[in-house]
Write an enzyme that holds these catalytic residues in place. Sequence first.
Site, short mmCIF file in Angstrom:
data_model
loop_
_atom_site.label_atom_id
_atom_site.label_comp_id
_atom_site.label_asym_id
_atom_site.label_seq_id
_atom_site.Cartn_x
_atom_site.Cartn_y
_atom_site.Cartn_z
N LYS A 3 8.76 -6.74 11.70
CA LYS A 3 10.15 -6.60 12.17
C LYS A 3 10.75 -5.25 11.76
CE LYS A 3 13.28 -8.89 10.21
NZ LYS A 3 13.64 -10.13 9.54
N THR A 25 9.15 -2.57 11.05
CA THR A 25 8.42 -1.55 11.79
C THR A 25 8.99 -1.40 13.20
OG1 THR A 25 6.46 -2.15 10.51
CG2 THR A 25 6.09 -0.86 12.51
N ARG A 49 18.02 -2.58 5.19
CA ARG A 49 18.29 -3.03 3.82
C ARG A 49 17.49 -2.20 2.82
NH1 ARG A 49 16.04 -8.64 4.38
NH2 ARG A 49 14.94 -7.55 6.05
N LYS A 76 4.06 -6.99 -2.21
CA LYS A 76 4.36 -6.28 -0.97
C LYS A 76 3.93 -4.82 -0.97
CE LYS A 76 6.90 -7.17 2.00
NZ LYS A 76 7.84 -7.32 3.07
N ALA A 128 17.59 -13.05 1.72
CA ALA A 128 17.87 -13.68 3.01
C ALA A 128 17.81 -15.20 2.93
CB ALA A 128 16.90 -13.17 4.06
N PHE A 140 14.18 -12.25 7.42
CA PHE A 140 13.42 -13.39 7.93
C PHE A 140 13.65 -13.60 9.43
CE2 PHE A 140 13.92 -14.94 3.34
CZ PHE A 140 12.74 -14.34 2.95
N PHE A 184 -0.91 -5.79 18.38
CA PHE A 184 -1.98 -5.61 17.40
C PHE A 184 -3.26 -5.28 18.15
CE2 PHE A 184 -1.03 -6.98 12.95
CZ PHE A 184 0.35 -6.99 13.10
N TRP A 224 3.85 0.83 15.62
CA TRP A 224 3.09 1.05 14.38
C TRP A 224 2.12 2.20 14.58
CZ3 TRP A 224 -1.60 1.48 12.11
CH2 TRP A 224 -1.66 1.28 10.71
#
Lengths: 582, 582
Positions: free
Chosen positions: B97, B99, B120, B131, B299, B327, B407, B435
């Site tokens: 998201k 990205t 954020r 992460k 979130a 989210f 993808f 991406w």
Amino acid sequence: MKKMSKNGTINNMYDSLGDENMDSTVVKSDLDIALESEMKKIDEIATTLQLEDDEIEYYGKYKAKLSLSILDRLHTKPDGKLILVTSINPTPAGEGKSTVTVGLAQAFHQIGKKAIVALREPSLGPTMGVKGGATGGGYSQVVPMDDINLHFTGDIHAITTANNALAALLDNHIQQGNELQIDPRKITWKRVVDLNDRALRKIVIGLGGPTQGVPREDGFDITVASEIMAVLCLASSLDDLKVRLKRIVVAYTIHNEPVTVGDLGVEGALTLLLRDAIKPNLVQTLEHTPAIIHGGPFANIAHGCNSVIATKMAAKLGDYVITEAGFGADLGGEKFLNIKTRAANLSPNAVVIVATIRALKMHGGVNKAELKSENVQALTDGICNLEKHIDTINQFNVPVVVAINKFLTDTENEVNFIKEWCKERGVEVVLTEVWEKGGLGGIELAETISRLVEEPAKPFEYIYDLEDSIEDKIIKIAQKVYGAKDVQFSAKAIKQMNDFENYGWSNLPICMAKTQYSLSDQPKLLGRPEGFTIEIRELKASIGAGFIVALTGNVLTMPGLPKEPVALNMDVDSKGNAIGLF
Amino acid sequence: MKKMSKNGTINNMYDSLGDENMDSTVVKSDLDIALESEMKKIDEIATTLQLEDDEIEYYGKYKAKLSLSILDRLHTKPDGKLILVTSINPTPAGEGKSTVTVGLAQAFHQIGKKAIVALREPSLGPTMGVKGGATGGGYSQVVPMDDINLHFTGDIHAITTANNALAALLDNHIQQGNELQIDPRKITWKRVVDLNDRALRKIVIGLGGPTQGVPREDGFDITVASEIMAVLCLASSLDDLKVRLKRIVVAYTIHNEPVTVGDLGVEGALTLLLRDAIKPNLVQTLEHTPAIIHGGPFANIAHGCNSVIATKMAAKLGDYVITEAGFGADLGGEKFLNIKTRAANLSPNAVVIVATIRALKMHGGVNKAELKSENVQALTDGICNLEKHIDTINQFNVPVVVAINKFLTDTENEVNFIKEWCKERGVEVVLTEVWEKGGLGGIELAETISRLVEEPAKPFEYIYDLEDSIEDKIIKIAQKVYGAKDVQFSAKAIKQMNDFENYGWSNLPICMAKTQYSLSDQPKLLGRPEGFTIEIRELKASIGAGFIVALTGNVLTMPGLPKEPVALNMDVDSKGNAIGLF
């Protein structure tokens, strides 16, 4: 304006600002004076230091970080003269050491010398508790004082984060199987916050069942007491920082073997978290003298000096570097001379001992309420405290100047007494009025120092050799610096000395943790006590920083807040201007 | 490259970066791509926004803080179009998201539109845990990604400090006599660290005797779960920040009356600590699109959107503002639309729902290991998750576009299936390749949105009215947004609803705390579950932020670290370059 809390030992962690001058005629607070001043943009200050574009990173308009590459570029340039400012044992009367340090740099500037002041970063805990700020006072301040006293450029926050990340990774190692066989009862690494929070001194963590960690006793220190602060301040480069972080001892195994950051494999992550914090910060004084403010380790549990990198950089950028060490000459001063000089490979060209007539009268037995009246007898009784610190500095073979930070209540008789006393002993003494007059109030002091540092220097001498045993090093400090008769080691300390020798840690310098109020380990013994014994309660191995801490008496590493914390008066207006810092 | 921990619920707090694309042919990490990129100096970016000199404060060469005075200067300028990016319920497959959000802003830039991305700030805990970063991925990132993922401009540290200063001042109030008659068992204010530290979830503080505080149960949350983070993100000015801080409820008295920050008298000090943190941060994307990154509330426990001030400022400075919420559309999306829009007095002109074929197949029952094989049946079974989120956004009367984040493993049949499915339902759908290709991979998406936002807008509709009872508001969210059959309130929650009504708190919006993985409150119910009941365990009053949190299931507010935290791979080279963030 300054409040003393019941836990005075700890709340007066940084040095007083001389703002007792406000008692009399001056009504402006330090914050008022600072906010009214016209700062230069920090790039103008950088220009006076002939810094290159790539060497400076701006943090707003009045703060900047300095690249470590400056040290490489100026590698072959001779160092400027280094002047260490220290003081008598602090009293509630206020000595104004930071104020004199800043004022002296301004005075050098006034007489056309290229001077830089190198100070410690204030800790937020005492600022919100009893102090309100630690950036000098009156017309001898570093600015922007509000920023510097709040978050500044985030260095202390980075240290808090690195310290607590290490704690979380350590507890997680145990939670995930404890491959290193860490004994949860022998974890020496504590968490930190940069606040005065007594409720966190002693806690139990890991409660709530198997997914919530392993229950154990723990506690928080204030960030400036973190070994990571000391490590950052003694590191000479980013690589050296990593090496030092790697060797920090955080716990012992069930077989009593030390466990290091390197064993946990997290020195890389911690160094990454500190890669900006290691860069010195450039600001200015009220008179636009360049000021480098960087690092601020506790002066009791740690060595209490600004960073080695900042001092070295200031010595490359300026002809005169004025720096201070925490508390009196027996604590921060001694540690500057025995610990920092070794790590930095430099020694001061002169030492200034700051005293006030008020404070010397307190050492002579007068209580704070009666300081305004002339009392030459009390001065006669209390001057022995100054005398001992002069003797101490003489042992290091460094020229000494006594700076009397003048207060409005000082009488002519009192001033004459001190001048005469110094003259009889061949001690240089100068009256300064830097709080009220800024640099102009310190010109005689600057000129005296200029003269002294040009005289042929004697070879610098340490108080102890690194090869001395831990016991001998402690005894030498206690006897030569404190004037103690003897040292008594607890059973625990004796066992630790043996253990530390076995771990190969005996050739490190000693970092004494002692009350700042007395030459002894008893806060109420003012003046120049004699015949006393120093009691060593326990040792603490700061292997990353590279020293062994020897704890005397009850040294708190987490201050408490007073009944009416300064925070209750702190505020900000709609435009973002600070209120209630002083 | 992305690791899921056993406590997946919490560690995947921010949204995935799409870096699963790396599985296949691309070998460069996000950090490699970011470090290789040539950033423009941030003053060049500021110039494109026509910012005045006084409106920008530099934090190094590539970061800056923006003055709140920009909002005054541009007060009468019409707002740019606001585009909210949200997603299906996140899965371990990754949706990307952030990205897509960054890529979409770059795509607008590519087609000559003045776009700003508003994101954020990442929390350090998850960055060091599982992460490694939260700044987009591949060729759609914000930079300097390493700085942004580490300390950035110190906003989160300022929030940690304000949060913990409040805790220390609260415990000190009790220690010093407890004039407000606070019941130590009813303190709701917790301390925070911006780290994953499960051992601090449940602790006992104040041990060690009368000078060490009052013993009581306590616990730490992660900083981004602090109400102060939510307050900062919902405040519209420095004054409004102070008003909100003042009304935060921190405890209850022995007579069950709420105790606020205002009662303690410390809202001024807290606001002062946050005076810089409230200023939005300006950075750039890899393609030099301006990016404003500011605030990052959890979130689940909070509303999960960047700050109101940042979004409003972006809307004044750009013609298109691309922002995201935490989210899926059921959590961050719903809260953006019901909470943030009310506080900010703005509503989005379009909503993008990000999905991946991989993730939809997981919603259709395929496990992660089998995602590489074509499976149209699983897609058919899983697309109901996307369907529900489209239905939800339609209830708000905002135009929707589905963005399929492509993808390398996606097959033509799978892509065609989705396109066909959307077409049949009159839903806009666009394939994006941001991406791999940066802005060029999102041009069709940008053009579709450009078209949609120019069409006549229907009036924005909320899911509930503020005047509805707390119970009714929760039921409306559960039924209209989650598709629940029913809501069951615990005895505790029922009592709290009564109490809160008596305290006058019933007209606030609701902030649901629910697992992000499922539309229901059970993480394993993927797809579009039906006939389920939402269980409300307890409520939490965030009166400063201005919402009532309704907690379902076990929502952790302090993440844990996995067995092999990312921190073990983090490092920095001699020159200060980051290693091991991805």
